[in-house]
Design an enzyme around this catalytic site. Structure first.
Site, short mmCIF file in Angstrom:
data_model
loop_
_atom_site.label_atom_id
_atom_site.label_comp_id
_atom_site.label_asym_id
_atom_site.label_seq_id
_atom_site.Cartn_x
_atom_site.Cartn_y
_atom_site.Cartn_z
N TYR A 76 0.85 -1.19 0.00
CA TYR A 76 0.00 0.00 0.00
C TYR A 76 0.89 1.24 0.00
CZ TYR A 76 -4.07 2.87 1.36
OH TYR A 76 -5.09 3.79 1.42
N LYS A 110 -0.77 -1.12 -4.53
CA LYS A 110 -1.84 -0.13 -4.60
C LYS A 110 -1.16 1.23 -4.63
CE LYS A 110 -5.72 1.72 -1.90
NZ LYS A 110 -6.45 1.64 -0.62
#
EC number: 4.3.3.7
Length: 296
Positions: free
Chosen positions: A135, A163
């Site tokens: 992330y 992400k």
């Protein structure tokens, strides 16, 4: 469909003032996502307020989610924590509860080096023994992953996706091309930042990690499927309807606005965790107007 592809809908986590999860309200939100046929649920992401919850409440949220939608739709669980051993514990808890994948941001109080983040993510991926998505969320973590660090992590066991935030310079298609050139085949590249989702999807990213899909899953699914079909005109039409809401996200932060949306739609009554304050009542008409432009 692979785990980290398509539309991943990130739900808020309704709690009371003491931080106790309202599992009944959470289940209702997750059932709506599943019924809309999103590709996965993002549980305990930034939208889900994972950083504000105790380990016990995170466990309750994951167990409730898996009891509600497990086997119907893949569930990706955020396991970030300040300490590596705590993040490892969250990863093991998620696996034990039946989660399908993990999402990990490098939380910190002291700024972290690339090597510290590498070792942290490696350790959590090993402990979790589930497919893990990196992330990259510099707006909250204040850490920005370099291409070199992503490439290095992409070759490690269990780390299968990233992400990404929307690019601040350059274009998203060039970034996707650059990362795909350097990462292993099948490594999934997805984006958050809902106001840039249309461009990222049309540029060929693997996943849209969507805030708004947590509360408006049918509308987000429609945009995603149009992009996957290459229907740029329909994507533009749908994205235009979202523009007033994207403006609110940029002005107030999507976290605050999502609680206002949940209230406006009568989905649940929950306030964001303190010290985050809810939107002032004077701004609620703007939220309702934005919803009127979107709802299918």
């Amino acid at each position: 469909m692979k785990l980290f592809t398509g539309l991943s809908a990130f739900s808020i986590t309704p709690t009371d003032a003491s931080g106790r999860v309202d599992t009944a309200a959470l289940a209702r939100l997750l059932e709506r996502i599943s019924a809309a046929r999103a590709d996965s649920i993002g549980l305990l992401g930034s939208t889900g307020g994972y950083a504000f919850l105790s380990r016990h409440e995170r466990q309750r949220a994951v167990e409730s989610a898996m009891a509600c939608v497990g086997g119907k739709i893949p569930v990706i669980v955020g396991v970030g924590a300040l300490r590596t051993d705590e993040a490892q514990a969250h990863a093991r808890d998620a696996r034990k509860a039946g989660a399908n994948g993990l999402l990990l941001a490098p939380m910190s109080y002291t700024p972290l080096t690339d090597e510290e983040v590498f070792q942290h993510i490696l350790a959590v991926a090993e402990a979790g023994e589930l497919p893990l998505c990196i992330y990259n969320n510099p707006s909250t973590t204040r850490f920005t992953f370099t291409d070199d660090l992503i490439v290095r992590l992409a070759s490690a066991p269990n780390i299968v996706a990233v992400k990404m935030p929307l690019p601040t310079h350059g274009n998203v298609k060039a970034e996707i091309t650059r990362l795909r050139r350097r990462t292993p085949d099948g490594f999934a590249i997805g984006y958050s930042g809902d106001w840039g989702a249309a461009d990222a999807l049309l540029a060929g990213c693997d996943a849209w990690y969507s805030v708004i899909a947590g509360l408006l899953p049918s509308e987000a699914v429609a945009l995603t499927r149009a992009a996957q079909a290459g229907d740029a005109r329909e994507v533009e039409r749908l994205d235009q309807a979202f523009q007033p809401l994207w403006s609110l996200f940029k002005e107030f932060g999507s976290f605050r606005v999502m609680y206002a949306i949940a209230d406006a739609l009568g989905l649940c009554r929950a306030a964001p965790p303190r010290p985050i304050l809810p939107l002032p009542p004077t701004d609620m008409p703007r939220v309702k107007d934005a919803l009127d432009r979107i709802l299918i």
